[in-house]
Enzyme design. Structure first.
Site, PDB file in Angstrom:
ATOM      1  N   ASP A  51       0.766  -1.359   0.047  1.00  0.00           N
ATOM      2  CA  ASP A  51       0.022   0.066   0.012  1.00  0.00           C
ATOM      3  C   ASP A  51       0.801   1.213  -0.124  1.00  0.00           C
ATOM      4  O   ASP A  51       2.092   1.189   0.062  1.00  0.00           O
ATOM      5  CB  ASP A  51      -0.915   0.114   1.320  1.00  0.00           C
ATOM      6  N   TYR A 110       7.147  -9.969   6.575  1.00  0.00           N
ATOM      7  CA  TYR A 110       6.965  -8.638   6.778  1.00  0.00           C
ATOM      8  C   TYR A 110       7.603  -8.481   8.136  1.00  0.00           C
ATOM      9  O   TYR A 110       7.526  -9.062   9.189  1.00  0.00           O
ATOM     10  CB  TYR A 110       5.730  -8.125   6.743  1.00  0.00           C
TER      11      TYR A 110
END
Length: 236
Positions: A51, A110
């Site tokens: 994003d 992540y």
């Protein structure tokens, strides 16, 4: 020749990573533009999307190279010369024709970086600053995510996905040079899933997170800030 490229990028000023028809100001919009400039018309196929404001230290994508591009060292050099400084090609290697950067991936890692001091202009784009974070409590709650769950309550509205079930392989926290580092590894993640998981860790108790995971009760949570999130590694 099919090639797998690994890249890193500073996502601060990009409108996400995915190519968009209305703007070139995305990570792969910039990469695709530069590829076209050197007569590589193959559309880059990334391992996934990030994003707006999210960074990467180990994003991957594959492309099909025309016959005249055989010198991968030269290609890496030229791409890095032409790309903006906020995007860096780390490696390029030949892979099988059946390889796919997204579908061949076994897991994705992540990391989320938190600092509990006051924010400052030199780190604010790359670290999320949250005061009053109890590291021991966060560390204790992290393993609750491990396992296969329906993450429909940890997904941004409007996500386009066939299934909301994902399996988290590893979820743990540690301290490093004044930072709280949250590490997540899974077979895949939904849109904003990690930011909502971090938001839950910051606000909810362990029992409330379990209720959210098991879809027995929904608690109101806000996604954590984007600037502390990094796509760290794609494992094949």
């Amino acid at each position: 020749m099919r090639a797998l490229l690994t890249c890193s990028y500073n996502g601060t000023h990009f409108l996400g990573s995915q190519t968009q028809s209305e703007t070139k100001n995305t990570v792969f919009g910039q990469i695709e533009h530069v590829l076209n400039e050197i007569n590589i018309t193959s559309k880059p196929q990334p391992s996934g999307r990030t994003d707006k404001g999210v960074h990467a230290s180990g994003q991957t994508f594959h492309i099909d190279l025309p016959e005249f591009w055989t010198d991968l060292k030269k290609l890496k050099r030229i791409l890095n010369e032409m790309l903006p400084n906020s995007i860096k090609i780390l490696t390029i290697k030949e892979v099988d024709e059946e390889f796919h950067a997204r579908y061949s991936a076994k897991s994705r890692v992540y990391r989320y970086l938190i600092k509990t001091t006051y924010s400052n202009p030199f780190e604010d784009d790359f670290i999320s600053f949250y005061k009053d974070v109890n590291f021991e409590e966060i560390q204790k709650k992290m393993p609750v995510f491990v396992g296969e769950y329906d993450f429909k309550q940890f997904m941004k509205t409007g996500s386009d996905t066939g299934s909301t079930v994902r399996e988290i392989y590893r979820s743990f926290a540690y301290k490093h040079k004044g930072l709280i580092v949250l590490n997540f590894e899974a077979n895949g993640f939904l849109r904003s899933q990690i930011r909502l998981m971090v938001g839950a860790l910051l606000k909810l108790s362990e029992s409330e997170i379990k209720e959210q995971l098991e879809c027995t009760k929904q608690h109101k949570i806000k996604p954590a800030l984007a600037n502390g999130l990094y796509l760290a590694k794609i494992k094949y």
